[in-house]
Design an enzyme around this catalytic site. Sequence first.
Site, mmCIF file in Angstrom:
data_model
loop_
_atom_site.group_PDB
_atom_site.id
_atom_site.type_symbol
_atom_site.label_atom_id
_atom_site.label_comp_id
_atom_site.label_asym_id
_atom_site.label_seq_id
_atom_site.Cartn_x
_atom_site.Cartn_y
_atom_site.Cartn_z
ATOM 1 N N LYS A 22 0.842 -1.209 0.000
ATOM 2 C CA LYS A 22 0.000 0.000 0.000
ATOM 3 C C LYS A 22 0.877 1.258 0.000
ATOM 4 O O LYS A 22 0.609 2.199 -0.747
ATOM 5 C CB LYS A 22 -0.883 0.003 1.253
ATOM 6 C CG LYS A 22 -1.476 1.357 1.606
ATOM 7 C CD LYS A 22 -2.395 1.275 2.790
ATOM 8 C CE LYS A 22 -2.009 1.982 4.031
ATOM 9 N NZ LYS A 22 -1.483 3.330 3.983
ATOM 10 N N ASN A 23 1.916 1.264 0.824
ATOM 11 C CA ASN A 23 2.694 2.493 0.952
ATOM 12 C C ASN A 23 3.633 2.734 -0.231
ATOM 13 O O ASN A 23 4.278 3.778 -0.308
ATOM 14 C CB ASN A 23 3.474 2.494 2.273
ATOM 15 C CG ASN A 23 2.540 2.661 3.465
ATOM 16 O OD1 ASN A 23 1.341 2.905 3.290
ATOM 17 N ND2 ASN A 23 3.078 2.527 4.663
ATOM 18 N N CYS A 116 -5.925 8.213 9.101
ATOM 19 C CA CYS A 116 -6.170 7.505 10.354
ATOM 20 C C CYS A 116 -6.030 8.435 11.543
ATOM 21 O O CYS A 116 -5.207 9.357 11.531
ATOM 22 C CB CYS A 116 -5.138 6.380 10.501
ATOM 23 S SG CYS A 116 -5.491 4.957 9.494
ATOM 24 N N ARG A 121 -0.305 14.472 12.969
ATOM 25 C CA ARG A 121 0.197 14.321 11.595
ATOM 26 C C ARG A 121 0.259 15.631 10.800
ATOM 27 O O ARG A 121 -0.454 15.828 9.820
ATOM 28 C CB ARG A 121 -0.636 13.268 10.855
ATOM 29 C CG ARG A 121 -0.690 11.981 11.607
ATOM 30 C CD ARG A 121 -1.345 10.886 10.819
ATOM 31 N NE ARG A 121 -0.372 10.111 10.076
ATOM 32 C CZ ARG A 121 -0.659 8.978 9.441
ATOM 33 N NH1 ARG A 121 -1.862 8.517 9.431
ATOM 34 N NH2 ARG A 121 0.272 8.327 8.799
ATOM 35 N N PRO A 122 1.119 16.552 11.216
ATOM 36 C CA PRO A 122 1.261 17.811 10.482
ATOM 37 C C PRO A 122 1.980 17.616 9.140
ATOM 38 O O PRO A 122 2.515 16.537 8.872
ATOM 39 C CB PRO A 122 2.120 18.658 11.419
ATOM 40 C CG PRO A 122 2.861 17.700 12.262
ATOM 41 C CD PRO A 122 2.023 16.451 12.362
ATOM 42 N N ILE A 123 1.975 18.674 8.311
ATOM 43 C CA ILE A 123 2.657 18.573 7.006
ATOM 44 C C ILE A 123 3.693 19.692 6.838
ATOM 45 O O ILE A 123 4.032 20.075 5.729
ATOM 46 C CB ILE A 123 1.644 18.598 5.833
ATOM 47 C CG1 ILE A 123 0.707 19.805 5.927
ATOM 48 C CG2 ILE A 123 0.852 17.316 5.760
ATOM 49 C CD1 ILE A 123 -0.050 20.077 4.648
ATOM 50 N N ASP A 124 4.157 20.211 7.982
ATOM 51 C CA ASP A 124 5.110 21.329 7.931
ATOM 52 C C ASP A 124 6.381 20.995 7.147
ATOM 53 O O ASP A 124 6.940 21.855 6.446
ATOM 54 C CB ASP A 124 5.465 21.784 9.364
ATOM 55 C CG ASP A 124 5.960 20.635 10.208
ATOM 56 O OD1 ASP A 124 5.292 19.569 10.210
ATOM 57 O OD2 ASP A 124 7.003 20.768 10.861
ATOM 58 N N ASP A 307 3.807 0.672 12.083
ATOM 59 C CA ASP A 307 2.591 0.022 11.585
ATOM 60 C C ASP A 307 2.497 -1.446 12.008
ATOM 61 O O ASP A 307 1.410 -2.037 11.972
ATOM 62 C CB ASP A 307 2.535 0.094 10.047
ATOM 63 C CG ASP A 307 2.277 1.510 9.559
ATOM 64 O OD1 ASP A 307 1.906 2.365 10.377
ATOM 65 O OD2 ASP A 307 2.444 1.763 8.341
ATOM 66 N N ILE A 329 6.761 7.239 16.997
ATOM 67 C CA ILE A 329 6.449 7.956 15.750
ATOM 68 C C ILE A 329 5.137 8.740 15.851
ATOM 69 O O ILE A 329 5.088 9.922 15.499
ATOM 70 C CB ILE A 329 6.380 6.979 14.540
ATOM 71 C CG1 ILE A 329 7.574 6.034 14.514
ATOM 72 C CG2 ILE A 329 6.230 7.746 13.227
ATOM 73 C CD1 ILE A 329 8.899 6.620 14.120
ATOM 74 N N ARG A 399 -8.934 -0.344 4.122
ATOM 75 C CA ARG A 399 -8.072 0.682 3.532
ATOM 76 C C ARG A 399 -6.717 0.116 3.137
ATOM 77 O O ARG A 399 -6.062 0.636 2.232
ATOM 78 C CB ARG A 399 -7.848 1.833 4.530
ATOM 79 C CG ARG A 399 -9.043 2.730 4.697
ATOM 80 C CD ARG A 399 -8.669 3.952 5.492
ATOM 81 N NE ARG A 399 -7.436 4.512 4.951
ATOM 82 C CZ ARG A 399 -6.715 5.445 5.525
ATOM 83 N NH1 ARG A 399 -7.089 5.940 6.674
ATOM 84 N NH2 ARG A 399 -5.620 5.894 4.979
#
Length: 423
Positions: A22-23, A116, A121-124, A307, A329, A399
């Site tokens: 998936k990843n 999820c 879970r930032p995107i900085d 995971d 994480i 998913r």
Amino acid sequence: MSKLVINGGYPLCGVVRIQGAKNSVLPIMAAALLAEDECVIENVPDISDLHSAIEILSALGAQTTLYENKIVIDSRYAKGFEIPDTLMRKMRSSIMFLGAILSVSKRAKVSFPGGCEIGNRPIDLHISALKKMNVTIHDTFGYIDCETKGLLGANITLSFPSVGATENIMLAAVKADGVTVINNAAKEPEITDLQDFLNVMGGRVSGAGTSVITISGVKRLHGARYKIIPDRIVASTYLCAVAATRGNALFKNVDTQHLSVVLSLLRDAGCKIDEYHDSVSIECDKINHVDTVNLIRTMPYPGFPTDAGPPFVSLMALATGSTVFVETIFENRFKYIGELLRMGANIKVEGRVAVVEGVNRLYGTSVEAYDLRGGAALCVAGLAAEGETEILNAGYIERGYEHIDRDLQELGGKIELIDGGLQ
Ligand code: UD1
């Protein structure tokens, strides 16, 4: 809402083929946007996240055909620059399309990603890297509007080896003007898979798998045929399920190098593991606690994958002793543990630490999945538990797992998906 119903307590035995990763497939589908002609991606998993990525590609104007775990992507007319909010909310990895869209259209408008519920879970890191590559970013009312007069190569140092940020930078850089160097890049096998795909398309990317990745921009990328790697997290989950049920199974389409830490911990826990060229077998009579390491700490690759933590916690819930898990994480990864307690597990959680005291038996009951891997952990527990387990919100599991019910039935598991199907 779909649910899984499991009648537990039967050893899982048999042979199953592990799906594609998936990843890997998600960033590789974003990469296909950059090609001047058709791309054919093989070994793709038929999971709901892949269908979300297909919807994103079609919103951008690309055409896709999915058949027999192969997807054909034609991006010649994909000139869109906006991903609808509903799609962004469906999965966090939709942010992966940002770099590729900017490369194609010089503009990209997306809302903040969903995904999820395992943490903030930032995107900085994605944003600051793109700014270095000559992108102007306006962030208003939940939207990020990005524009560039042309992507430029840059020297980027990540403060954390983020998988998504590394991939986004690679996608933005592959056709940028000049050379991009990513320092402290993520080293996950899926990064190497993306590098290999970009290079088959005519890109000039090197260093994936190490902490420094160099991307020399090229003018154009052509279509390509590519087979993605096996899913190491699905393999880890199924290995834990076999161990938890004291079973005996062979998994095909596996790269055991990608699983080295997981396999080593399973051996510590008393499992007999045999590694072959592209498969792995497992046999387990008795589950020991993992006292050789004392604690299991999730880490970026090549460390123990975050995971794989939830299925492993379910396994250790049945071990002959205690195991300490530290999640480094994501800050909110232990929600499923409350559900394991309902099944009779003895686990104490304090912040990012879970102390798992093994019990003899888990008992089936009604539980709920709150995220993808937490849902998978409940499956592992349900297969080993006495009696019937009902897992609500199984859509989370769909998913990332292609027909988890079918795979586990092949191993003799009594598991049924009800009201299922992909959304
Ligand atoms: C990817 C995987 C996910 C896996 C995770 C860690 C995909 C589609 N998903 O997620 O299954 O659990 O790697 O191996 O490949 N962070 C920031 N700022 C950023 C980006 C990340 O602070 O801009 C933080 C995150 O909040 C998190 C950590 O970095 O605490 C790791 O995130 P990252 O490696 O980016 O994970 P994803 O790419 O989202």
